[in-house]
Design an enzyme around this catalytic site. Structure first.
Site, PDB file in Angstrom:
ATOM      1  N   SER A 182      49.634  29.126  71.509  1.00 51.11           N
ATOM      2  CA  SER A 182      49.436  30.096  72.580  1.00 51.11           C
ATOM      3  C   SER A 182      48.700  29.463  73.756  1.00 51.11           C
ATOM      4  CB  SER A 182      48.614  31.277  72.047  1.00 51.11           C
ATOM      5  OG  SER A 182      48.559  32.318  72.985  1.00 51.11           O
ATOM      6  N   CYS A 233      42.967  29.311  77.775  1.00 54.67           N
ATOM      7  CA  CYS A 233      42.201  28.733  78.872  1.00 54.67           C
ATOM      8  C   CYS A 233      41.114  27.801  78.343  1.00 54.67           C
ATOM      9  CB  CYS A 233      41.582  29.833  79.719  1.00 54.67           C
ATOM     10  SG  CYS A 233      42.793  30.754  80.693  1.00 54.67           S
ATOM     11  N   TYR A 239      45.733  40.892  84.281  1.00 50.46           N
ATOM     12  CA  TYR A 239      45.859  40.037  85.451  1.00 50.46           C
ATOM     13  C   TYR A 239      46.857  40.649  86.429  1.00 50.46           C
ATOM     14  CZ  TYR A 239      43.017  36.995  82.595  1.00 50.46           C
ATOM     15  OH  TYR A 239      41.993  36.500  81.830  1.00 50.46           O
ATOM     16  N   ARG A 270      54.878  37.171  79.066  1.00 53.11           N
ATOM     17  CA  ARG A 270      53.857  37.811  78.217  1.00 53.11           C
ATOM     18  C   ARG A 270      53.537  39.184  78.783  1.00 53.11           C
ATOM     19  NH1 ARG A 270      48.530  35.081  75.570  1.00 53.11           N
ATOM     20  NH2 ARG A 270      50.080  34.758  73.940  1.00 53.11           N
ATOM     21  N   ARG A 291      43.608  31.169  68.227  1.00 52.08           N
ATOM     22  CA  ARG A 291      42.359  30.667  67.661  1.00 52.08           C
ATOM     23  C   ARG A 291      42.565  29.808  66.412  1.00 52.08           C
ATOM     24  NH1 ARG A 291      41.206  35.409  70.167  1.00 52.08           N
ATOM     25  NH2 ARG A 291      39.256  35.546  71.361  1.00 52.08           N
ATOM     26  N   GLN A 348      52.217  28.442  81.127  1.00 52.06           N
ATOM     27  CA  GLN A 348      52.079  29.839  81.520  1.00 52.06           C
ATOM     28  C   GLN A 348      51.625  29.884  82.981  1.00 52.06           C
ATOM     29  OE1 GLN A 348      48.721  32.496  80.301  1.00 52.06           O
ATOM     30  NE2 GLN A 348      50.300  33.571  79.139  1.00 52.06           N
TER      31      GLN A 348
END
Length: 360
Positions: free
Chosen positions: A22, A25, A181, A229, A323, A99
């Site tokens: 994924s 950032c 966003y 996404r 994660r 992305q």
């Protein structure tokens, strides 16, 4: 062989398994430039066996950064280092993805480990942009509502970023339309109070995302896939709900989108999100079936059997891990052993490869 380790193709891009790293950032750039941190961070996940390695939310303009330390692709000078990264990812058998993002009203903040607060204009901050002049949090500086010229610039910035992504060697683009966003801000009635062609009805609120998608698809090769996404719910009454995203996914499919990355939340700070293992998988399953488009499942997917069961039950087409891939860059290699699959290891690591697990 498990479905997790079966190859999959989107358009002319062939992927060795169903595991995607994924976009996460790193907040480790200066003036948008990738660094050796990004090369090692992303490269290690390719060495670890992931099918797709996606670069973090990469700003299409300086004002579109979440923090001053975000990765960027708003100028040609960003391309060479990104090209070094994609060359390495490909050399290890992974498909490089990126992305493209604009943070909108959630821009101009400190890094998470520095508090994540909105930065003052005299302390490195900048004026943020949004569909309406509504701040993300109470007490924050209000964003500037985009006018027609500003909206056209956003569309042009995404298209220019897509051209640079191609030159940098990426084979998949994901447009970031989630997590509160800018493109999500336009789609949600909670953050979009406009009365022009970009506000009001669901069709109007989706207009910017659809125009960005059309502009990107126009410059992105037909042979290469395009992902989007979405936050499939705002987790707040009166906000975006999954049926809105079923409709949106159909519209995106008509415009050449190949997969919906099904996430949720992020639009407002007061949402109550019932996070639990696999809590977003039902969104991926519903949109896959109702919209007839491939989906990626993401969110607290941490185990090989959990991922395999999602695919076995046809709830998604790929598994997108965040994660867990930070905890274990070699998760795919370890998962294959657990599932009884014999997959290729980097030749440099063969001496450490365990005896093949018994096949299921």
């Amino acid at each position: 062989m498990s479905i997790l380790f079966e190859p999959i193709s989107f358009r002319n891009v062939h992927i060795r398994n169903r595991l995607m790293v994924s976009p996460m950032c790193q907040y480790s750039s200066a003036d948008g430039f990738a660094t050796d941190w990004h090369l090692v961070h992303l490269g290690s996940r390719a060495v670890g066996g992931a099918g797709i390695v996606c670069v973090e939310a990469t700003a299409v303009s300086p004002e579109g950064r979440i923090t001053p330390h975000d990765l960027g692709i708003w100028k040609d000078e960003h391309i060479p280092k990104l090209r070094q990264i994609t060359d390495f990812l490909k050399s290890q058998g992974a498909v490089p993805a990126i992305q493209l993002a604009h943070a909108g009203r959630k821009a101009s903040t400190a890094r998470p480990w520095e508090g994540g607060h909105q930065l003052a204009l005299d302390h490195g901050g900048w004026h943020t942009l949004a569909p309406s002049a509504l701040p993300f949090k109470e007490g924050e500086r209000a964003p500037i509502a985009l006018d027609e010229q500003g909206i056209n610039k956003v569309i042009d910035d995404f298209a220019a970023a897509a051209k640079r992504a191609l030159e940098a060697g990426f084979q998949i683009i994901e447009i970031h339309g989630a997590h509160g966003y800018l493109l999500h801000q336009f789609f949600s009635p909670l953050s979009n109070h406009r009365t022009d062609a970009y506000g009001g009805s669901r069709e109007n609120r989706a207009r910017l995302l659809l125009q960005v998608t059309e502009a990107v698809r126009k410059v992105w090769p037909e042979a290469y896939p395009l992902f989007v996404r979405l936050s499939c719910t705002d987790w707040v009454e009166g906000g975006v709900q999954v049926e809105d995203c079923v409709w949106l996914a159909k519209e995106l499919k008509e415009r050449g989108v190949d997969l919906i990355d099904c996430s949720s939340g992020g639009l407002v700070p007061y949402a109550q999100i019932p996070a639990a293992p696999g809590y977003q998988v039902p969104f991926a399953e519903h949109i896959r079936k109702a919209a007839g488009i491939a989906t990626g499942a993401v969110g607290m997917i941490t185990e090989a059997l959990q991922a395999e069961n999602i695919l076995q039950q046809q709830q998604a087409d790929i598994i997108i891990m965040a994660r867990q891939m930070l905890r274990d860059p070699y998760f795919p290699l370890h998962a294959a052993i657990e599932l009884g699959d014999d997959i290729d290891w980097p030749v440099q690591y063969l001496r450490a490869k365990p005896v093949r697990a018994t096949s299921h």
